[in-house]
Design a protein around this motif. Structure first.
Motif, mmCIF file in Angstrom:
data_model
loop_
_atom_site.group_PDB
_atom_site.id
_atom_site.type_symbol
_atom_site.label_atom_id
_atom_site.label_comp_id
_atom_site.label_asym_id
_atom_site.label_seq_id
_atom_site.Cartn_x
_atom_site.Cartn_y
_atom_site.Cartn_z
ATOM 1 N N ALA A 51 0.828 -1.091 -0.054
ATOM 2 C CA ALA A 51 0.030 -0.024 -0.076
ATOM 3 C C ALA A 51 0.670 1.353 0.017
ATOM 4 C CB ALA A 51 -0.797 0.057 1.321
ATOM 5 N N ARG A 52 0.567 2.171 -0.633
ATOM 6 C CA ARG A 52 1.054 3.496 -0.837
ATOM 7 C C ARG A 52 0.101 4.612 -0.785
ATOM 8 N NH1 ARG A 52 4.453 0.470 -0.149
ATOM 9 N NH2 ARG A 52 6.378 0.006 -1.478
ATOM 10 N N ALA A 54 -2.068 7.535 -1.932
ATOM 11 C CA ALA A 54 -2.708 7.792 -3.489
ATOM 12 C C ALA A 54 -3.502 9.209 -3.280
ATOM 13 C CB ALA A 54 -3.678 6.541 -3.873
ATOM 14 N N VAL A 55 -4.504 9.185 -3.841
ATOM 15 C CA VAL A 55 -5.360 10.544 -3.643
ATOM 16 C C VAL A 55 -5.641 10.589 -2.359
ATOM 17 C CG1 VAL A 55 -7.546 11.627 -4.073
ATOM 18 C CG2 VAL A 55 -6.419 10.395 -6.053
ATOM 19 N N GLY A 56 -5.925 9.579 -1.535
ATOM 20 C CA GLY A 56 -6.006 9.539 0.037
ATOM 21 C C GLY A 56 -4.738 8.732 0.731
ATOM 22 N N PRO A 57 -4.727 8.725 1.915
ATOM 23 C CA PRO A 57 -3.810 7.954 2.497
ATOM 24 C C PRO A 57 -3.839 6.665 2.508
ATOM 25 C CG PRO A 57 -5.159 9.070 4.190
ATOM 26 C CD PRO A 57 -5.614 9.500 2.867
ATOM 27 N N TYR A 58 -2.816 5.807 2.649
ATOM 28 C CA TYR A 58 -3.152 4.371 2.859
ATOM 29 C C TYR A 58 -3.549 4.015 4.141
ATOM 30 C CZ TYR A 58 1.498 3.961 5.359
ATOM 31 O OH TYR A 58 2.532 4.174 6.145
ATOM 32 N N LEU A 59 -4.521 2.899 4.354
ATOM 33 C CA LEU A 59 -5.046 2.538 5.493
ATOM 34 C C LEU A 59 -4.499 1.661 6.268
ATOM 35 C CD1 LEU A 59 -8.916 2.813 3.874
ATOM 36 C CD2 LEU A 59 -7.269 4.747 4.988
ATOM 37 N N ASN A 60 -3.365 1.086 6.282
ATOM 38 C CA ASN A 60 -2.859 0.261 7.129
ATOM 39 C C ASN A 60 -2.555 0.763 8.368
ATOM 40 O OD1 ASN A 60 -2.412 -1.328 4.806
ATOM 41 N ND2 ASN A 60 -0.529 -1.260 4.530
ATOM 42 N N ASN A 61 -2.774 0.078 9.523
ATOM 43 C CA ASN A 61 -2.627 0.488 10.799
ATOM 44 C C ASN A 61 -3.226 1.766 11.325
ATOM 45 O OD1 ASN A 61 -0.625 -1.421 10.897
ATOM 46 N ND2 ASN A 61 1.011 -0.117 10.137
ATOM 47 N N ILE A 62 -4.486 1.963 10.510
ATOM 48 C CA ILE A 62 -5.126 3.204 11.036
ATOM 49 C C ILE A 62 -5.917 3.154 12.339
ATOM 50 C CG2 ILE A 62 -7.347 2.203 9.822
ATOM 51 C CD1 ILE A 62 -7.739 5.377 8.977
#
Length: 241
Positions: A51-52, A54-62
Motif C-alpha cells: 500500500a502507498r 494515493a489521492v488519500g492516505p493508505y489505510l494500514n494501521n489506521i
C-alpha cells in the motif's frame, strides 16, 4: 520474563481480545463482504503490504491512530484540526466518518457520498481492521488513561511504592508495553507512558490490577506482573524522554 509468563500474558491478551469479538466465522463473512465494498474506495485508498499513498492516505494501521497524523501524506487543514481536537480512528469513528465524511469532518477533501447502511459500514470497517495490528490497537476496548487522570486510583501501601525497580529488567519487560505504547513517547491514540514519575506509574498499574481502571487488556497485563516487575517497568519508563 520467562517463557511460561509470556505464554500466560499472551493467553490473557488473547482472551481479552476475543471477548469483544464476533465469532471467527461471522467475522470472516464480514471481512469478505467488506473486501467487496472496499472496491469503491480503491481509487483513493490502498491497503496491504504494498500500500502507498494515493489521492488519500493508505489505510494500514489506521486503528488507534489520531486523525491527520500519518507521516508522508498531506492532509487537509480540517482533518489535522479534527485530530488535534481528539478524533482517533476506532471502530465507531470510522463508521461515522464512512457514513458521512463531510458531516464528521467539516471541510475534509474526501469526496464520498457515504455508506448509509449500517451493516455495510460494519463490513467495510471489519475489512480495514484486518490491516491493523491486533493487540497493538484495540479500538473496541476503553483506552488506557493518561497519567494526569489519577482521580479515584486507590492509595498504595508504602512498602509497594518503595520497591526499588531494576531499570535493565524493566527495559527487558518493556517489549510487551511498546507493542501498544510508543517508546518515543509519541501519542498515536494510545497515551504515552514515558517520563511518568515512578510512584504514579506503579499506582496506575496497580489500579488496573485491582480493576479500579477499566481497560481489560491493561487489567490482564497488570495482573500478569509481580510488584517487582511493575517497579522495574516504572523506573525504566521514567528514564525515557
Amino acid at each position: 520474563m520467562s517463557g511460561v509468563r509470556l505464554c500466560v500474558l499472551g493467553i490473557a491478551l488473547a482472551v481479552a481480545w476475543a471477548g469483544s469479538q464476533l465469532s471467527a466465522q461471522a467475522r470472516d463473512e464480514l471481512v469478505v463482504q467488506g473486501s467487496k465494498l472496499f472496491r469503491q474506495c480503491q481509487s483513493c485508498h490502498q491497503v496491504g503490504p504494498k500500500a502507498r499513498h494515493a489521492v488519500g492516505p493508505y489505510l494500514n494501521n489506521i486503528f488507534g491512530r489520531r486523525a491527520g497524523t500519518l507521516e508522508g501524506f498531506r492532509y487537509s487543514d480540517a482533518m489535522e484540526q479534527a485530530g488535534q481536537g481528539g478524533l482517533v480512528w476506532d471502530e465507531g469513528a470510522l463508521s461515522r466518518f464512512i457514513a458521512d465524511p463531510s458531516g464528521v469532518v467539516k471541510g475534509t477533501r474526501m469526496k464520498f457520498r457515504g455508506l448509509k447502511v449500517e451493516a455495510d459500514r460494519k463490513a467495510l470497517v471489519a475489512f480495514i481492521r484486518q490491516h491493523s495490528p491486533g493487540p497493538a490497537n484495540i479500538p473496541e476496548t476503553p483506552p488506557t488513561a493518561p497519567v494526569h487522570a489519577s482521580a479515584g486510583d486507590p492509595d498504595l501501601p508504602e512498602h509497594i511504592l518503595s520497591i526499588a525497580g531494576d531499570p535493565a529488567y524493566g527495559e527487558y519487560l518493556s517489549s510487551e508495553c511498546v507493542t501498544c505504547h510508543q517508546a518515543s513517547g509519541e501519542d498515536k491514540g494510545i497515551p504515552s507512558i514515558t517520563g511518568w514519575p515512578v510512584r504514579r506509574f506503579v499506582t496506575v498499574l496497580h489500579a488496573y490490577r485491582s480493576k479500579h481502571r477499566e481497560n481489560p487488556v491493561m487489567r490482564s497485563v497488570a495482573a500478569s506482573l509481580t510488584d517487582e516487575e511493575i517497579a522495574s517497568l516504572a523506573v525504566y519508563f521514567e528514564t525515557l524522554e
